[in-house]
Scaffold this motif. Sequence first.
Motif, PDB file in Angstrom:
ATOM      1  N   UNK A  81      44.940  47.480  41.780  1.00  0.00           N
ATOM      2  CA  UNK A  81      45.829  46.888  42.781  1.00  0.00           C
ATOM      3  C   UNK A  81      45.342  45.519  43.241  1.00  0.00           C
ATOM      4  N   UNK A  82      44.028  45.350  43.353  1.00  0.00           N
ATOM      5  CA  UNK A  82      43.498  44.042  43.750  1.00  0.00           C
ATOM      6  C   UNK A  82      43.747  43.028  42.638  1.00  0.00           C
ATOM      7  N   UNK A  83      43.592  43.436  41.399  1.00  0.00           N
ATOM      8  CA  UNK A  83      43.891  42.554  40.276  1.00  0.00           C
ATOM      9  C   UNK A  83      45.364  42.151  40.292  1.00  0.00           C
ATOM     10  N   UNK A  84      46.244  43.115  40.487  1.00  0.00           N
ATOM     11  CA  UNK A  84      47.679  42.822  40.545  1.00  0.00           C
ATOM     12  C   UNK A  84      47.986  41.880  41.700  1.00  0.00           C
ATOM     13  N   UNK A  85      47.356  42.092  42.842  1.00  0.00           N
ATOM     14  CA  UNK A  85      47.561  41.227  44.000  1.00  0.00           C
ATOM     15  C   UNK A  85      47.107  39.804  43.696  1.00  0.00           C
ATOM     16  N   UNK A  86      45.969  39.669  43.041  1.00  0.00           N
ATOM     17  CA  UNK A  86      45.454  38.338  42.690  1.00  0.00           C
ATOM     18  C   UNK A  86      46.436  37.595  41.791  1.00  0.00           C
ATOM     19  N   UNK A  87      47.036  38.292  40.842  1.00  0.00           N
ATOM     20  CA  UNK A  87      48.017  37.666  39.957  1.00  0.00           C
ATOM     21  C   UNK A  87      49.307  37.343  40.702  1.00  0.00           C
ATOM     22  N   UNK A  88      49.679  38.208  41.622  1.00  0.00           N
ATOM     23  CA  UNK A  88      50.926  38.034  42.370  1.00  0.00           C
ATOM     24  C   UNK A  88      50.854  36.846  43.326  1.00  0.00           C
ATOM     25  N   UNK A  89      49.774  36.742  44.087  1.00  0.00           N
ATOM     26  CA  UNK A  89      49.694  35.707  45.119  1.00  0.00           C
ATOM     27  C   UNK A  89      49.168  34.377  44.593  1.00  0.00           C
ATOM     28  N   UNK A  90      48.406  34.403  43.508  1.00  0.00           N
ATOM     29  CA  UNK A  90      47.901  33.164  42.917  1.00  0.00           C
ATOM     30  C   UNK A  90      46.932  32.412  43.804  1.00  0.00           C
ATOM     31  N   UNK A  91      46.224  33.113  44.651  1.00  0.00           N
ATOM     32  CA  UNK A  91      45.234  32.476  45.522  1.00  0.00           C
ATOM     33  C   UNK A  91      44.000  33.368  45.604  1.00  0.00           C
TER      34      UNK A  91
END
Length: 91
Positions: free
Chosen positions: A15-25
Amino acid sequence: MIIKSSTSLRNDYGNISALAHEVGEPIYITKNGEGDIVVMSIEAFEKREQLMMLKSRLAMSEYSLANNEPTVSLEEARKRLEAKYNAKIQS
């Protein structure tokens, strides 16, 4: 700013990996309540690196202009590039 605990990173990497890709920051990871590391997607990291390189080049250009270093016009730069390009094609 997104802040997650090291426990979250360890237990919920997907989920943290997905969040990193989603927010781009960057996502700030804490350990024992204090800042420890930052994680981000490779795409966001590369974009950030390119932006830093561009800013560095702009700063060098501004420094050159402020110190009256020689410059060339856009037309002269094009001529020089075309000459180099044509020389490579012919060799």
